[in-house]
Design a protein around this motif. Structure first.
Motif, PDB file in Angstrom:
ATOM      1  N   ASN A  86       0.832  -1.209   0.000  1.00 52.89           N
ATOM      2  CA  ASN A  86       0.000   0.000   0.000  1.00 52.89           C
ATOM      3  C   ASN A  86       0.867   1.259   0.000  1.00 52.89           C
ATOM      4  N   ASN A 111      -5.402  -1.854  -1.040  1.00 55.96           N
ATOM      5  CA  ASN A 111      -6.369  -0.954  -1.661  1.00 55.96           C
ATOM      6  C   ASN A 111      -6.262  -1.258  -3.149  1.00 55.96           C
ATOM      7  N   ASP A 113      -7.776  -0.479  -5.965  1.00 53.52           N
ATOM      8  CA  ASP A 113      -7.765   0.564  -7.000  1.00 53.52           C
ATOM      9  C   ASP A 113      -6.390   1.218  -7.099  1.00 53.52           C
ATOM     10  N   ASN A 114      -5.823   1.584  -5.951  1.00 55.70           N
ATOM     11  CA  ASN A 114      -4.482   2.188  -5.949  1.00 55.70           C
ATOM     12  C   ASN A 114      -3.435   1.192  -6.426  1.00 55.70           C
TER      13      ASN A 114
END
Length: 147
Positions: A86, A111, A113-114
């Motif tokens: 992350n 996460n 999407d990131n």
């Protein structure tokens, strides 16, 4: 995470689903005749279950590994980065380009999407992002199965 660390010595013997998933990912590469890579980045490598299966199925010049903790990985690698994916943008791996970025059973911790945006930026043109993940109700199913 502490539970995973405590179970690292028995992880390989008790994760048949992850082994199956790893073999399925490699089958995809074989089906699409993708087996030769210059630089490979595997993240969330853990104790090396997927690393070993992947390395048996591909050829590569450089192999980079990542996990949140350092685990002794029995496979060949050029560099092991210990960091939280992350926080990928703050690691020097983020500035590298790879022909194959792979991960087995790790994306559910990120996460997504990131992670996908960051990983897409790290791929060479025509590079491959190969990963598996568990579904939303995975932990509910584990709890139901094991009490």
């Amino acid at each position: 995470m502490q539970t995973f660390i405590k179970a690292k010595n028995t992880y390989s013997a008790n994760t048949p689903v992850q082994k199956f998933m790893a073999k399925e990912l490699c089958k995809m590469l074989i089906e699409y005749e993708c087996s030769c890579f210059n630089e490979v980045f595997e993240f969330g490598c853990g104790v090396g279950v997927f690393s070993q299966i992947l390395q048996e199925n591909i050829q590569f010049k450089k192999y980079f590994l990542n996990d949140y903790f350092y685990f002794e990985n029995p496979c060949k690698y050029d560099e092991f980065g210990v960091f939280d994916m992350n926080e990928l943008k703050s690691h020097h791996f983020y500035n590298k380009k790879f022909d194959l970025i792979a991960s087995n059973a790790c994306m559910q911790w990120l996460n997504i999407d990131n992670a996908l945006d960051n990983l897409a930026n790290m791929l060479n043109k025509n590079g491959i992002l190969l990963f598996s993940t568990f579904g939303e109700k995975n932990f509910t199913q584990i709890k139901q199965s094991t009490n």
